[in-house]
Design a protein around this motif. Structure first.
Motif, PDB file in Angstrom:
ATOM      1  N   UNK A 299       0.817  -1.214   0.000  1.00  0.00           N
ATOM      2  CA  UNK A 299       0.000   0.000   0.000  1.00  0.00           C
ATOM      3  C   UNK A 299       0.851   1.264   0.000  1.00  0.00           C
ATOM      4  N   UNK A 300       1.701   1.408   1.010  1.00  0.00           N
ATOM      5  CA  UNK A 300       2.437   2.664   1.165  1.00  0.00           C
ATOM      6  C   UNK A 300       3.327   2.975  -0.044  1.00  0.00           C
ATOM      7  N   UNK A 301       4.132   2.013  -0.557  1.00  0.00           N
ATOM      8  CA  UNK A 301       4.955   2.343  -1.720  1.00  0.00           C
ATOM      9  C   UNK A 301       4.134   2.781  -2.935  1.00  0.00           C
ATOM     10  N   UNK A 302       2.989   2.117  -3.167  1.00  0.00           N
ATOM     11  CA  UNK A 302       2.164   2.485  -4.324  1.00  0.00           C
ATOM     12  C   UNK A 302       1.536   3.857  -4.142  1.00  0.00           C
ATOM     13  N   UNK A 303       1.065   4.162  -2.941  1.00  0.00           N
ATOM     14  CA  UNK A 303       0.472   5.479  -2.691  1.00  0.00           C
ATOM     15  C   UNK A 303       1.508   6.581  -2.855  1.00  0.00           C
ATOM     16  N   UNK A 304       2.734   6.329  -2.417  1.00  0.00           N
ATOM     17  CA  UNK A 304       3.788   7.329  -2.536  1.00  0.00           C
ATOM     18  C   UNK A 304       4.242   7.518  -3.977  1.00  0.00           C
ATOM     19  N   UNK A 305       4.107   6.478  -4.797  1.00  0.00           N
ATOM     20  CA  UNK A 305       4.660   6.490  -6.152  1.00  0.00           C
ATOM     21  C   UNK A 305       3.649   6.894  -7.217  1.00  0.00           C
TER      22      UNK A 305
ATOM     23  N   UNK B  66       3.798   4.401  17.081  1.00  0.00           N
ATOM     24  CA  UNK B  66       5.194   4.396  16.650  1.00  0.00           C
ATOM     25  C   UNK B  66       5.343   3.781  15.258  1.00  0.00           C
ATOM     26  N   UNK B  67       4.532   2.776  14.944  1.00  0.00           N
ATOM     27  CA  UNK B  67       4.584   2.165  13.614  1.00  0.00           C
ATOM     28  C   UNK B  67       4.078   3.138  12.559  1.00  0.00           C
ATOM     29  N   UNK B  68       3.021   3.884  12.885  1.00  0.00           N
ATOM     30  CA  UNK B  68       2.502   4.882  11.947  1.00  0.00           C
ATOM     31  C   UNK B  68       3.536   5.969  11.687  1.00  0.00           C
ATOM     32  N   UNK B  69       4.221   6.396  12.730  1.00  0.00           N
ATOM     33  CA  UNK B  69       5.243   7.432  12.562  1.00  0.00           C
ATOM     34  C   UNK B  69       6.382   6.945  11.686  1.00  0.00           C
ATOM     35  N   UNK B  70       6.819   5.707  11.893  1.00  0.00           N
ATOM     36  CA  UNK B  70       7.926   5.168  11.102  1.00  0.00           C
ATOM     37  C   UNK B  70       7.533   5.013   9.639  1.00  0.00           C
ATOM     38  N   UNK B  71       6.323   4.504   9.379  1.00  0.00           N
ATOM     39  CA  UNK B  71       5.890   4.317   7.992  1.00  0.00           C
ATOM     40  C   UNK B  71       5.702   5.657   7.301  1.00  0.00           C
ATOM     41  N   UNK B  72       5.140   6.612   8.002  1.00  0.00           N
ATOM     42  CA  UNK B  72       4.965   7.939   7.408  1.00  0.00           C
ATOM     43  C   UNK B  72       6.309   8.570   7.075  1.00  0.00           C
ATOM     44  N   UNK B  73       7.266   8.460   7.978  1.00  0.00           N
ATOM     45  CA  UNK B  73       8.584   9.044   7.731  1.00  0.00           C
ATOM     46  C   UNK B  73       9.255   8.395   6.530  1.00  0.00           C
ATOM     47  N   UNK B  74       9.074   7.073   6.374  1.00  0.00           N
ATOM     48  CA  UNK B  74       9.706   6.366   5.266  1.00  0.00           C
ATOM     49  C   UNK B  74       9.186   6.827   3.911  1.00  0.00           C
ATOM     50  N   UNK B  75       7.986   7.407   3.878  1.00  0.00           N
ATOM     51  CA  UNK B  75       7.394   7.786   2.594  1.00  0.00           C
ATOM     52  C   UNK B  75       7.070   9.276   2.517  1.00  0.00           C
TER      53      UNK B  75
ATOM     54  N   UNK C 165       5.467  11.416   4.416  1.00  0.00           N
ATOM     55  CA  UNK C 165       4.152  11.939   4.760  1.00  0.00           C
ATOM     56  C   UNK C 165       4.069  12.044   6.278  1.00  0.00           C
ATOM     57  N   UNK C 166       2.878  12.186   6.846  1.00  0.00           N
ATOM     58  CA  UNK C 166       2.752  12.431   8.271  1.00  0.00           C
ATOM     59  C   UNK C 166       1.853  11.390   8.932  1.00  0.00           C
ATOM     60  N   UNK C 167       2.088  11.104  10.216  1.00  0.00           N
ATOM     61  CA  UNK C 167       1.191  10.217  10.956  1.00  0.00           C
ATOM     62  C   UNK C 167       0.011  11.012  11.522  1.00  0.00           C
ATOM     63  N   UNK C 168      -1.086  10.299  11.732  1.00  0.00           N
ATOM     64  CA  UNK C 168      -2.267  10.900  12.356  1.00  0.00           C
ATOM     65  C   UNK C 168      -2.578  10.169  13.650  1.00  0.00           C
ATOM     66  N   UNK C 169      -3.157  10.913  14.592  1.00  0.00           N
ATOM     67  CA  UNK C 169      -3.463  10.333  15.890  1.00  0.00           C
ATOM     68  C   UNK C 169      -4.765   9.547  15.894  1.00  0.00           C
ATOM     69  N   UNK C 170      -5.650   9.820  14.942  1.00  0.00           N
ATOM     70  CA  UNK C 170      -6.922   9.100  14.893  1.00  0.00           C
ATOM     71  C   UNK C 170      -7.354   8.932  13.444  1.00  0.00           C
ATOM     72  N   UNK C 171      -8.123   7.880  13.146  1.00  0.00           N
ATOM     73  CA  UNK C 171      -8.621   7.705  11.777  1.00  0.00           C
ATOM     74  C   UNK C 171      -9.545   8.842  11.360  1.00  0.00           C
ATOM     75  N   UNK C 172     -10.304   9.391  12.292  1.00  0.00           N
ATOM     76  CA  UNK C 172     -11.221  10.470  11.924  1.00  0.00           C
ATOM     77  C   UNK C 172     -10.467  11.717  11.489  1.00  0.00           C
TER      78      UNK C 172
END
Length: 302
Positions: free
Chosen positions: A19-25, A40-49, A51-58
């Motif tokens: 998902x993340x690589x395709x969305x970034x590309x 922490x996982x959201x922050x790491x994945x966001x940094x790798x691509x 973008x930014x992490x969010x605290x809630x889905x809403x």
């Protein structure tokens, strides 16, 4: 160029590798951000691509035109309802849910909000496989079909990143790879009007179906096949002879890129995709009927 802001819900192996690589590309997408159940996982994945992490889905949905979901089906369903009600188009994973009421709730939310939806089935969106499926559906005249969709996820010595997936362990191959088999058989043979299921070794299930075209099909699905016996095969037999699903030449990334294309097209045109949430609901209905037909597991004798 105007792009569609898409956020990602989920940070597991599938989210990280596909998902993340395709969305970034994707050139038509702005990767708006990531939410995960582990911050922490959201922050790491966001940094790798980038973008930014969010605290809630809403909060993520409020900043997006669409969301892509890479979460277990029991989590995906309720979040998809919330995202649709927030006005976000939906790119969902299969199965949409593992209960008919949850899948129907997603479909009703999408319809009520007027949002587009696509459910990602790797075979349907694979280049070679998708062309083959369309060609066989157009040819018609099929008499019987058989699909084997067998993976070694839970076999001895497995190194699969999904070997520790609780929902796969609980629901088995019927719900994990069963949707893939149905995504190939249904567009070619028509809706499954009758379905029964029989247990095989471990989580293996044999499906038997009669389709609206009159054709009969069987499918063997499971996640505990020995590595040497694992693989995917689909064979059709009919008036045109015998044909088999071409083997995938690439990983799931290019197929997911085409699923993104399909969602963007549905948003732009307002025309539903063949693999929208209603198809996802129908797959859930068929799998639920198959599961109901299975005899309960007998307790082991000591």
């Amino acid at each position: 160029m105007t792009t569609t802001r898409i956020g990602l819900l989920g940070t597991g192996p599938w989210a990280r590798s596909v998902h993340a690589p395709a969305l970034a590309d994707h050139p038509g997408v702005t990767f708006a951000g990531v939410w995960g159940r582990r911050a922490e996982a959201a922050a790491a994945l966001a940094q790798a691509h980038g973008t930014r992490p969010y605290e809630s889905p809403d909060e993520l949905c409020a900043d997006c035109d669409a969301v892509a979901i890479a979460l277990p089906p029991s989590v995906q369903g309720p979040l998809a309802v919330r995202a649709a009600r927030a006005g976000c188009h939906l790119l969902l994973d299969k199965p949409v849910a593992t209960s008919v009421p949850e899948a129907r709730a997603v479909a009703e939310a999408a319809d009520g909000a007027g949002v587009a939806s696509v459910v990602f089935f790797t075979a349907r969106f694979g280049a070679e496989e998708g062309e083959w499926i369309a060609a066989q559906a157009a040819a018609g005249g099929w008499f019987t079909a058989h699909a084997d969709w067998l993976a070694p996820v839970f076999s001895d010595g497995s190194t699969s990143p999904y070997a520790h997936s609780p929902w796969r362990r609980d629901k088995g191959g019927l719900w994990d790879v069963g949707p893939h088999a149905l995504s190939v058989l249904l567009p070619v043979l028509g809706d499954a009007e009758e379905v029964t299921a029989t247990r095989g070794p471990a989580d293996t299930v044999l499906l038997a179906m009669r389709h609206s075209s009159g054709a009969a099909s069987t499918a063997t699905v499971g996640l505990t096949a020995p590595a040497a016996a694992a693989g995917v095969e689909v064979t059709l037999r009919g008036t045109a002879g015998v044909t088999t699903l071409p083997r995938r030449r690439h990983g799931p990334g290019p197929a997911y890129h085409r699923a993104l294309d399909a969602l963007l097209a549905a948003v732009e045109t307002g025309l539903p995709n063949a693999c929208d949430v209603h198809f996802g609901l129908r797959v859930t209905e068929i799998l639920a009927a198959a599961e109901q037909s299975l005899t309960p597991l007998m307790p082991q004798r000591s």
